[in-house]
Design an enzyme around this catalytic site. Structure first.
Site: not given
Ligand code: DQA
Length: 154
Positions: A16-17, A24, A29, A80, A83, A107, A109, A116
Site C-alpha cells: 500500500p501507498n 508521497r 521515498y 516490499n 505498512a 523483503e 524497503h 524511523r
Molecule cells: C516502506 C517502509 C514502511 O514502514 C512504510 O510503511 C512504507 C514503505 C519502505 O519501502 O521504506 O510504506 O516499506
C-alpha cells in the site's frame, strides 16, 4: 514431468501507498515513480538473466493472492510489504509459503525502517524471508535482484 529451462522468474510485489512514489514524502521515498521502478527493474533483470514482473496494490487480499500465484507458478519474490510489514500476519503466512516451497523471498524497503518511528522497527515478514535489503531507495530492489541471481547461481 515438465522441464522449465526459461529464465528464472521474479515477481516484484509492492504494498500500500507505493503507487504514490514520487508524490508521497519524497524526502523519505525519493522523487521517482512506480513506473520508473518498473523500467529500472526490467533493465536490471535483463542484465541478470531474470524475468521480472512489477506489481503494486493497496489491497491486502490481492497481495496475498499474488504470493499464492508466485508459489503455484514457481516465481521467486522481491516483496516490499510497505505498512503491512509491521502487522499483517496474513501476508506473513502467505510469504512463508514462498520460502517453505523452496523459492526465494527478499523483503525490501526503500527507507530503513529501523531508523524511523518505533512502530516500523518490527517486521512480521523478516523471520520467514530469505533475506532483507533496506535503506537504499531503488537500489534496495537492484540489490535484491542481484541477491536472487547470486543465490540461484551459487
Ligand atoms: C516502506 C517502509 C514502511 O514502514 C512504510 O510503511 C512504507 C514503505 C519502505 O519501502 O521504506 O510504506 O516499506
Amino acid at each position: 514431468m515438465t522441464v522449465d529451462d526459461g529464465a528464472p522468474r521474479v515477481m516484484i510485489l509492492n504494498g500500500p501507498n507505493l503507487g504514490r512514489l514520487g508524490v508521497r514524502e519524497p524526502e523519505v521515498y525519493g522523487h521517482a515513480s512506480m513506473a520508473d521502478l518498473e523500467l529500472a527493474a526490467a533493465e536490471w533483470a535483463g542484465g541478470l538473466g531474470l524475468e521480472v514482473q512489477v506489481r503494486q496494490t493497496d489491497d491486502e487480499s490481492a497481495l496475498v493472492g499474488w504470493l499464492h500465484e508466485a508459489v503455484d507458478g514457481r516465481s521467486h519474490v522481491v516483496l516490499n510489504p510497505a505498512a503491512f510489514t509491521h502487522y499483517s500476519y496474513a501476508l506473513r503466512d502467505a510469504a512463508a509459503q514462498v520460502t517453505t516451497s523452496g523459492l526465494l523471498l527478499v523483503e525490501v524497503h526503500l527507507s530503513n525502517p529501523a531508523a524511523r518511528e518505533s512502530f516500523r522497527h518490527y517486521s512480521v515478514v523478516a523471520g520467514i524471508a530469505t533475506g532483507t535489503v533496506a535503506g537504499f531507495g531503488f537500489d534496495s530492489y537492484r540489490l535484491a535482484l542481484e541477491a536472487v541471481h547470486n543465490k540461484l547461481s551459487g
